[in-house]
Design a protein around this motif. Structure first.
Motif, mmCIF file in Angstrom:
data_model
loop_
_atom_site.group_PDB
_atom_site.id
_atom_site.type_symbol
_atom_site.label_atom_id
_atom_site.label_comp_id
_atom_site.label_asym_id
_atom_site.label_seq_id
_atom_site.Cartn_x
_atom_site.Cartn_y
_atom_site.Cartn_z
ATOM 1 N N LEU A 1 -79.482 -22.325 -32.646
ATOM 2 C CA LEU A 1 -78.288 -21.484 -32.559
ATOM 3 C C LEU A 1 -78.576 -20.031 -32.923
ATOM 4 N N ARG A 2 -79.596 -19.787 -33.740
ATOM 5 C CA ARG A 2 -79.970 -18.414 -34.063
ATOM 6 C C ARG A 2 -80.832 -17.800 -32.963
ATOM 7 N N TYR B 1 -80.964 -18.836 -29.716
ATOM 8 C CA TYR B 1 -80.237 -18.812 -28.446
ATOM 9 C C TYR B 1 -78.731 -18.919 -28.702
ATOM 10 N N PRO B 2 -78.115 -17.914 -29.289
ATOM 11 C CA PRO B 2 -76.693 -18.018 -29.646
ATOM 12 C C PRO B 2 -75.784 -18.278 -28.450
ATOM 13 N N ASP B 3 -76.152 -17.808 -27.268
ATOM 14 C CA ASP B 3 -75.299 -18.003 -26.101
ATOM 15 C C ASP B 3 -75.238 -19.465 -25.661
ATOM 16 N N ALA C 1 -74.392 -21.871 -27.310
ATOM 17 C CA ALA C 1 -73.260 -22.545 -27.960
ATOM 18 C C ALA C 1 -72.182 -22.934 -26.953
ATOM 19 N N SER D 1 -71.421 -21.383 -36.727
ATOM 20 C CA SER D 1 -71.847 -21.071 -35.358
ATOM 21 C C SER D 1 -70.694 -20.901 -34.376
#
Length: 318
Positions: A135-136, A138-140, A142, A181
């Motif tokens: 999640l850090r 590749y935040p997109d 989510a 997140s």
């Protein structure tokens, strides 16, 4: 019912093994891949145990990847006193000819999420280091996650410490990142984990079951754990992490509430999941000292026999 696409994140472990067997066997669950992390045992043992358990149930070619060897900050600390040196108690399985895919857990999860036509449920049955890194980095991604169902935390007592549950205690920063997140989260914590069990007579009978799966489940369920510092052991029969996977297909067996929750990161309370169970605002809100908390769906009660029966039925062992 449409199948539920899931990615399992595991530290296989006795109860992770039970969860993998259930997830592969249940017709409403589609296991897209399995991500491994150090936790109950070292990363190498976790990967090896996972591949052997997949053999046991003659699983399809499910990709398995190795992830984090240690928490984000702390050193790795295993749970061999519960799961044995090899991670599967006294269970001994032959080596597998399966191999892990040559990419990290983060890359495997990212590619599976990207390629899925439907949002995917991440089922975290281990310290959440791999999920936090995903999640850090590749935040997109989510937006491709339906929700995160995690076995971890507690709204009451702990097991690693008086207040902290092992998976969250092992990497509290990772758990905090996951809660923060923006992905919907479901906490299957010790409040329900400690109640769903198979009685000793049934578990023992499975040791002589006609199928390899039955004998494997019997060995895992009869794994005896230390009852205290006097080194006595006892039968728990807990299906453990498998209960969180059962909750995917029978959510009505659990009572849940949406509650504010936070992870403590300092002091003796480090690793504790604080769940705000108040019915009305307190002085912290009245005086403007309340922090912003994340919210999660928290499992607080369970029809334990219903989930245990679902587990055994699914594996053809009732």
């Amino acid at each position: 019912m449409t199948t539920i696409p899931v990615i399992l994140d595991v530290d296989t472990g006795v109860d992770d093994a039970l969860a993998i067997l259930f997830a592969v066997a249940h017709p409403d669950i589609e296991v897209l891949g399995i991500s491994c992390v150090a936790g109950n045992a070292s990363l190498e043992r976790v990967v090896d145990n996972t591949l052997r358990i997949l053999d046991t149930i003659d699983a399809p070619d499910i990709p398995v990847a190795a992830g984090a060897r240690r928490p984000l900050i702390e050193p790795a600390r295993d749970a061999s006193h519960v799961h044995g040196e090899g991670g599967l108690g006294t269970l001994r399985l032959p080596p597998s000819e399966r191999t892990a895919v040559p990419v990290s857990s983060v890359e495997l999860m990212h590619s599976l999420l990207q390629d899925s036509a439907r949002p995917v449920t991440l089922v975290a049955l281990a310290p959440q280091t791999n999920l936090a890194l995903l999640l850090r980095q590749y935040p997109d991604i989510a937006s491709k996650i339906e929700r995160i169902v995690f076995m971890g935390g507690s709204a009451s007592v702990g097991n690693a410490t008086a207040v902290a549950e092992f998976n969250v205690w092992h990497d509290p920063e990772a758990a905090a990142i996951v809660l923060d997140s923006g992905v919907p989260t479901y906490m299957y914590g010790l409040d329900v984990f400690n109640r769903v069990a198979v009685d000793e007579a049934t578990a023992t009978a499975l040791l002589s079951h006609e199928t390899l799966v039955g004998r494997t489940v019997g060995s895992l369920l009869t794994n005896r754990v230390f009852a205290g510092t006097d080194a006595e052991t006892h039968h728990s029969g807990l299906i453990g992490d498998a209960g969180a996977v059962c909750a995917l297909v029978d959510p009505g067996a659990l009572y849940t509430e949406i509650r504010p929750v936070r992870v403590e990161l300092a002091g003796y309370g480090r690793g504790q999941t604080l769940v705000d169970m108040r019915s009305r605002p307190g002085e912290d809100a009245m005086h403007g000292t309340a922090d912003v908390w994340e919210t999660a769906e928290i499992a607080l009660d369970v029809d334990a026999s219903r989930l245990a029966t679902l587990f055994l039925d699914t594996l053809g062992l009732a």
